[in-house]
Motif scaffolding. Structure first.
Motif, PDB file in Angstrom:
ATOM      1  N   ILE A 112       0.834  -1.203   0.000  1.00 13.08           N
ATOM      2  CA  ILE A 112       0.000   0.000   0.000  1.00 13.08           C
ATOM      3  C   ILE A 112       0.868   1.252   0.000  1.00 13.08           C
ATOM      4  O   ILE A 112       0.558   2.237  -0.677  1.00 13.08           O
ATOM      5  N   LEU A 115       2.262   1.571  -3.515  1.00 16.80           N
ATOM      6  CA  LEU A 115       1.180   1.911  -4.447  1.00 16.80           C
ATOM      7  C   LEU A 115       0.898   3.413  -4.409  1.00 16.80           C
ATOM      8  O   LEU A 115       0.763   4.065  -5.452  1.00 16.80           O
ATOM      9  N   LYS A 116       0.849   3.964  -3.202  1.00 17.10           N
ATOM     10  CA  LYS A 116       0.554   5.397  -3.082  1.00 17.10           C
ATOM     11  C   LYS A 116       1.682   6.251  -3.652  1.00 17.10           C
ATOM     12  O   LYS A 116       1.460   7.336  -4.173  1.00 17.10           O
ATOM     13  N   ARG A 117       2.910   5.746  -3.519  1.00 11.75           N
ATOM     14  CA  ARG A 117       4.083   6.537  -3.882  1.00 11.75           C
ATOM     15  C   ARG A 117       4.466   6.396  -5.355  1.00 11.75           C
ATOM     16  O   ARG A 117       5.008   7.321  -5.959  1.00 11.75           O
ATOM     17  N   ASP A 118       4.194   5.240  -5.926  1.00  9.96           N
ATOM     18  CA  ASP A 118       4.884   4.888  -7.163  1.00  9.96           C
ATOM     19  C   ASP A 118       3.991   4.371  -8.291  1.00  9.96           C
ATOM     20  O   ASP A 118       4.482   3.826  -9.259  1.00  9.96           O
ATOM     21  N   VAL A 119       2.679   4.512  -8.149  1.00  9.36           N
ATOM     22  CA  VAL A 119       1.776   4.014  -9.193  1.00  9.36           C
ATOM     23  C   VAL A 119       0.959   5.194  -9.730  1.00  9.36           C
ATOM     24  O   VAL A 119       0.389   5.959  -8.933  1.00  9.36           O
ATOM     25  N   PRO A 120       0.925   5.361 -11.058  1.00 10.64           N
ATOM     26  CA  PRO A 120       0.254   6.542 -11.629  1.00 10.64           C
ATOM     27  C   PRO A 120      -1.264   6.510 -11.503  1.00 10.64           C
ATOM     28  O   PRO A 120      -1.992   6.213 -12.442  1.00 10.64           O
ATOM     29  N   ILE A 121      -1.701   6.835 -10.290  1.00  8.98           N
ATOM     30  CA  ILE A 121      -3.124   6.978  -9.973  1.00  8.98           C
ATOM     31  C   ILE A 121      -3.254   8.297  -9.213  1.00  8.98           C
ATOM     32  O   ILE A 121      -2.378   8.634  -8.416  1.00  8.98           O
ATOM     33  N   TRP A 122      -4.329   9.018  -9.492  1.00  2.98           N
ATOM     34  CA  TRP A 122      -4.517  10.326  -8.858  1.00  2.98           C
ATOM     35  C   TRP A 122      -5.931  10.438  -8.300  1.00  2.98           C
ATOM     36  O   TRP A 122      -6.868   9.913  -8.886  1.00  2.98           O
TER      37      TRP A 122
ATOM     38  N   TYR B  82       1.877  11.377  -7.751  1.00  6.95           N
ATOM     39  CA  TYR B  82       0.805  10.393  -7.593  1.00  6.95           C
ATOM     40  C   TYR B  82       0.069  10.578  -6.271  1.00  6.95           C
ATOM     41  O   TYR B  82       0.651  11.003  -5.275  1.00  6.95           O
ATOM     42  N   SER B  83      -1.202  10.221  -6.272  1.00  4.90           N
ATOM     43  CA  SER B  83      -2.000  10.378  -5.052  1.00  4.90           C
ATOM     44  C   SER B  83      -3.064   9.292  -4.936  1.00  4.90           C
ATOM     45  O   SER B  83      -4.154   9.528  -4.441  1.00  4.90           O
ATOM     46  N   GLY B  84      -2.728   8.096  -5.423  1.00  8.05           N
ATOM     47  CA  GLY B  84      -3.681   6.997  -5.316  1.00  8.05           C
ATOM     48  C   GLY B  84      -3.789   6.481  -3.892  1.00  8.05           C
ATOM     49  O   GLY B  84      -3.128   6.964  -2.979  1.00  8.05           O
TER      50      GLY B  84
END
Lengths: 149, 85
Positions: A112, A115-122, B82-84
């Protein structure tokens, strides 16, 4: 598919099924949910999530491999939801099955955080209407078009 | 024949430009990431502060340094922080 980006609602039971494994003595599930965050008297009513889907999936699969290698995780399931999510909705589920709890907890925490740091999701906030009298934003004059942002 | 690169814009970059992607003409002999970004900023000055903190990818692979070559048909993604989760 152990890594997914989806616009459909997430269910814990479905992820748990993916983690069934007789050799795993520990299963850890992390669920991230949209919280009713408040800031400057306003309240988040929803979050809009978007992803660079192809690259996000590549990054998630790389994280899955690292969790298997580093922690000895036997099953990993990573799913992130995109689109508009109301307060309380699950935005992400990380599931890990491993022989022992220390590995399962360690891998889930690792996944987790990465994922927050390194995955291109906003995510972007969608604010509920502020109570009358607390609005601070000036309305544009009728003759001036509103610029984005 | 295509003479442009496709620039994919996400999050604050998309909001700044008002579009999820733009097609940007480049010379057939190719160009650089730096030249592409300079052109984009000229047309969309509001992108400049966002680009400073963004990661860039070309055809799904992160670009190191802005001297990287790009050519017609390439797909360049602009990734703000990123901010997932």
């Amino acid at each position: 598919m152990s890594c997914e980006i989806t616009s459909r609602p997430l269910t814990i039971a479905r992820v748990a099924r993916q983690l069934e494994d007789d050799a795993s003595g520990a299963v850890v599930l992390f669920v991230g949910r949209v919280r009713p965050d408040t800031s400057r008297g306003r309240r988040v009513s929803a979050l809009d999530y978007e992803a660079d889907r192809a690259m996000a999936l590549t990054r998630l699969r790389a994280l899955e491999r690292r969790a298997r290698q580093r922690f000895g995780a036997r099953r990993v399931h990573l799913v992130h939801r995109i689109g508009r999510l109301r307060v309380g909705a699950a935005s992400v589920i990380v599931g890990v099955a491993a022989p022992h709890r220390s590995a399962a907890f360690g891998a889930a925490r690792f996944l987790i955080e990465e994922l927050k740091r390194d995955v291109p999701i906003w995510k972007s906030d969608r604010w509920a209407r502020a109570p009358t009298g607390r609005r601070r934003r000036r309305r544009p004059s009728p003759s001036v078009g509103r610029s984005p942002g | 024949m295509t003479r442009s690169v496709r620039v994919l814009l996400f999050a604050t970059a998309r909001e700044a430009v008002g579009a999820a992607s733009v097609d940007w003409e480049v010379p057939a002999s190719g160009s650089t990431v730096r030249a592409l970004l300079a052109g984009l900023v000229e047309e969309h000055p509001q992108l400049e502060p966002i680009l400073k903190g963004s990661r860039l990818a070309c055809n799904g692979v992160y670009v190191r340094g802005r001297r990287a070559r790009i050519g017609p048909g390439d797909e360049i993604a602009i990734h703000p922080p990123y901010s997932g989760g």
